[in-house]
Design an enzyme around this catalytic site. Structure first.
Site, PDB file in Angstrom:
ATOM      1  N   ASN A  15      -1.756  -4.301  -0.844  1.00 57.68           N
ATOM      2  CA  ASN A  15      -2.290  -2.965  -1.106  1.00 57.68           C
ATOM      3  C   ASN A  15      -2.620  -2.922  -2.587  1.00 57.68           C
ATOM      4  O   ASN A  15      -1.736  -2.820  -3.434  1.00 57.68           O
ATOM      5  CB  ASN A  15      -1.238  -1.914  -0.736  1.00 57.68           C
ATOM      6  CG  ASN A  15      -1.755  -0.500  -0.909  1.00 57.68           C
ATOM      7  OD1 ASN A  15      -2.853  -0.281  -1.432  1.00 57.68           O
ATOM      8  ND2 ASN A  15      -0.964   0.466  -0.495  1.00 57.68           N
ATOM      9  N   ARG A  42      -5.094  -3.576   2.802  1.00 57.84           N
ATOM     10  CA  ARG A  42      -5.362  -2.161   3.037  1.00 57.84           C
ATOM     11  C   ARG A  42      -6.666  -1.828   2.309  1.00 57.84           C
ATOM     12  O   ARG A  42      -6.796  -2.086   1.105  1.00 57.84           O
ATOM     13  CB  ARG A  42      -4.224  -1.315   2.475  1.00 57.84           C
ATOM     14  CG  ARG A  42      -4.544   0.145   2.550  1.00 57.84           C
ATOM     15  CD  ARG A  42      -3.453   1.007   1.954  1.00 57.84           C
ATOM     16  NE  ARG A  42      -3.820   2.391   2.112  1.00 57.84           N
ATOM     17  CZ  ARG A  42      -3.740   3.298   1.149  1.00 57.84           C
ATOM     18  NH1 ARG A  42      -3.292   2.958  -0.050  1.00 57.84           N
ATOM     19  NH2 ARG A  42      -4.103   4.534   1.374  1.00 57.84           N
ATOM     20  N   HIS A 101      -5.112   7.901   6.059  1.00 60.60           N
ATOM     21  CA  HIS A 101      -3.759   7.666   6.597  1.00 60.60           C
ATOM     22  C   HIS A 101      -3.820   7.145   8.044  1.00 60.60           C
ATOM     23  O   HIS A 101      -2.847   7.276   8.788  1.00 60.60           O
ATOM     24  CB  HIS A 101      -2.897   8.955   6.621  1.00 60.60           C
ATOM     25  CG  HIS A 101      -2.486   9.454   5.274  1.00 60.60           C
ATOM     26  ND1 HIS A 101      -2.353  10.800   4.999  1.00 60.60           N
ATOM     27  CD2 HIS A 101      -2.163   8.809   4.137  1.00 60.60           C
ATOM     28  CE1 HIS A 101      -1.974  10.967   3.746  1.00 60.60           C
ATOM     29  NE2 HIS A 101      -1.854   9.773   3.199  1.00 60.60           N
ATOM     30  N   ARG A 149      -2.912  17.658  -4.893  1.00 54.87           N
ATOM     31  CA  ARG A 149      -4.254  17.986  -4.387  1.00 54.87           C
ATOM     32  C   ARG A 149      -4.250  19.355  -3.708  1.00 54.87           C
ATOM     33  O   ARG A 149      -3.313  19.692  -2.996  1.00 54.87           O
ATOM     34  CB  ARG A 149      -4.725  16.946  -3.372  1.00 54.87           C
ATOM     35  CG  ARG A 149      -4.963  15.592  -3.981  1.00 54.87           C
ATOM     36  CD  ARG A 149      -5.462  14.609  -2.932  1.00 54.87           C
ATOM     37  NE  ARG A 149      -4.984  13.280  -3.240  1.00 54.87           N
ATOM     38  CZ  ARG A 149      -4.641  12.372  -2.338  1.00 54.87           C
ATOM     39  NH1 ARG A 149      -4.746  12.633  -1.045  1.00 54.87           N
ATOM     40  NH2 ARG A 149      -4.210  11.197  -2.709  1.00 54.87           N
ATOM     41  N   GLU A 168       3.448   1.318   7.276  1.00 46.73           N
ATOM     42  CA  GLU A 168       2.035   0.920   7.216  1.00 46.73           C
ATOM     43  C   GLU A 168       1.886  -0.587   7.045  1.00 46.73           C
ATOM     44  O   GLU A 168       0.947  -1.181   7.580  1.00 46.73           O
ATOM     45  CB  GLU A 168       1.341   1.679   6.074  1.00 46.73           C
ATOM     46  CG  GLU A 168       1.180   3.148   6.402  1.00 46.73           C
ATOM     47  CD  GLU A 168       0.756   4.002   5.212  1.00 46.73           C
ATOM     48  OE1 GLU A 168       1.635   4.436   4.456  1.00 46.73           O
ATOM     49  OE2 GLU A 168      -0.445   4.219   5.040  1.00 46.73           O
TER      50      GLU A 168
END
Ligand code: ADP
Length: 412
Positions: free
Chosen positions: A23, A105, A194, A255, A398
């Site tokens: 990642n 990823r 996601h 956010r 993940e």
């Protein structure tokens, strides 16, 4: 480094099922060596502040022993060199646990990538081209791919896209009500993110319930620093809260989530903010940080508990937004077998879980206070036995999902 790029031998432990998961961020490299057969990591690590001159790196081996170093890492190539050195010095041996592939990823796959894809020159060009939609993420992902290909030249590299799982959304869910031609020209639509986590968690929830995912209607709430909700019907994403970018939807750590688009115009016309300032405001200084003074949920909860009124209200907004999405997705799905919490906040904050679902008893959603308060790293049910809709906490993974998908593609 010799042997790092070799394929596993037939009699090596976990042969054929070890994947290096990468990642790559603009200034960081996260990696995990995953044994897909065992369903867990053999080693993991993080190189931070790449290019900054005062980097830090950590490598954790299978026994959980961690090795830390302050290092100056010039670029992603140097980060991979550090990683290979860490494996050589601290184990496990990459000769013994040779990865059969590297799984990457990649944040934005656009409408082009709807499944994990073996990386070729053309795929690299496409990922680069999709940087228009994800200027912060795709170039960084690509830098990791290029460096990893050099470090591991003789195994396949596979891109696993955050957006891919949501490519099953129907047009009524992914289209914005904008001029169709203009939107198509600029590829403006909802992609969702996601996806790797939503896919993994929906399948893990089905396994926990002992039912095929194809039969289930689920609402998955991935609540981390970024947060998104996903309606999963029969194992397929049919609606998700993040949009063209990860800014839409739930209120997050920093956010804003959903906003009247005219707020952006008002900020530009009346508050005199430039495009980049609005971008920075909405992505980095809004959400829980903007409302309650803390972007980290633990700090925010602590402040609220100590009587900070703004922090308390921020938490109410966070929960209110989740509740709204749960209601909307229940209406879209027509029936909800389970609501599933995951990621840092979803797995750990009993307060957020109970507040977000409060008042839904009339809709058959009943959280059991004692079950909700229990702490555990395992998948668990937190609803009462009488609750028509099961409420679950399912830890996400993940890296394991990326490793599994990578192995599937490579085994082909
Ligand atoms: P990312 O989106 O970066 O992967 P994570 O899934 O690790 O993030 O989630 C990070 C968030 O989880 C942070 O806001 C953190 O405060 C929150 N979190 C972690 N542990 C707890 C806890 N025990 N209680 C409340 N929030 C927690």
């Amino acid at each position: 480094m010799s042997g790092a790029d070799g394929a596993g031998t037939a009699d090596a432990p976990g042969a054929g099922r070890v994947v290096l998961v990468v990642n790559s961020g603009s200034s960081s490299l996260k990696y995990q060596l995953v044994d897909v057969s065992a369903g867990g990591p053999l080693a993991s690590g993080l190189v931070e502040r790449i290019g900054a001159g005062d980097g830090r790196a950590t490598h954790t081996d299978a026994a959980g022993g961690a090795f830390r170093e302050e290092v100056s890492v010039a670029d992603h190539h140097a980060a991979f060199a550090w990683m290979l050195q860490a494996f050589a010095e601290h184990g496990p041996s990459l000769e013994e646990h040779a990865p059969v592939a590297v799984g990457h990823r990649v944040v934005q796959g656009g409408a082009r990538f709807f499944e994990p894809t073996v990386i070729t020159e053309l795929v690299r060009i496409n990922i680069d081209e999709l940087s228009v939609l994800a200027p912060l993420h795709n170039p960084a992902n690509l830098a990791g791919i290029v460096a990893a290909e050099r470090a591991f030249p003789s195994v396949p590299h596979v891109a696993v896209f955050d957006t891919a799982f949501h490519q099953t959304m129907p047009p009524e869910a992914y289209l914005y009500a904008l001029d169709r031609d203009l939107a198509e020209r600029h590829r403006i639509r909802r992609y969702g993110f996601h996806g790797t986590s939503h896919r993994y968690v929906s399948r893990a929830a089905a396994a926990f319930l002992g039912r095929p995912v194809e039969e289930l209607k689920l609402i998955v709430l991935h609540l981390g620093n970024g947060a998104s909700a996903c309606a999963v019907d029969g194992g397929r994403s049919v609606e998700t809260s993040m949009g063209m970018t990860p800014l839409e939807g739930l209120a997050m750590g920093t956010r804003s989530g959903d906003l009247d688009p005219a707020v952006v115009l008002h900020l530009q016309r009346r508050a005199g903010l430039g495009v980049d300032e609005v971008d920075d405001l909405l992505n980095k200084r809004s959400g829980m940080l903007g409302l309650g003074g803390h972007g980290d949920m633990r700090d925010l909860t602590e402040a609220a508990t100590s009587g900070d009124e703004r922090a308390r209200v921020a938490l109410e907004v966070y929960a209110h937004r989740i509740r709204s999405y749960v209601g909307a997705y229940a209406a879209q799905l027509g029936r909800v077998d389970a609501i599933v919490f995951t990621a840092g906040v979803g797995e750990n904050s009993a307060d957020v879980r109970v507040t977000a679902l409060s008042g839904l008893e009339g809709f058959g959603v009943e959280v059991d206070a004692a079950r909700n308060a229990e702490r555990s790293g395992e998948a668990r049910r937190i609803s009462t036995d009488a609750s028509r809709t099961a409420v679950l906490v399912v830890p996400t993974n993940e890296e394991l999902e990326i490793a599994r998908q990578t192995v599937e593609v490579v085994a082909g």
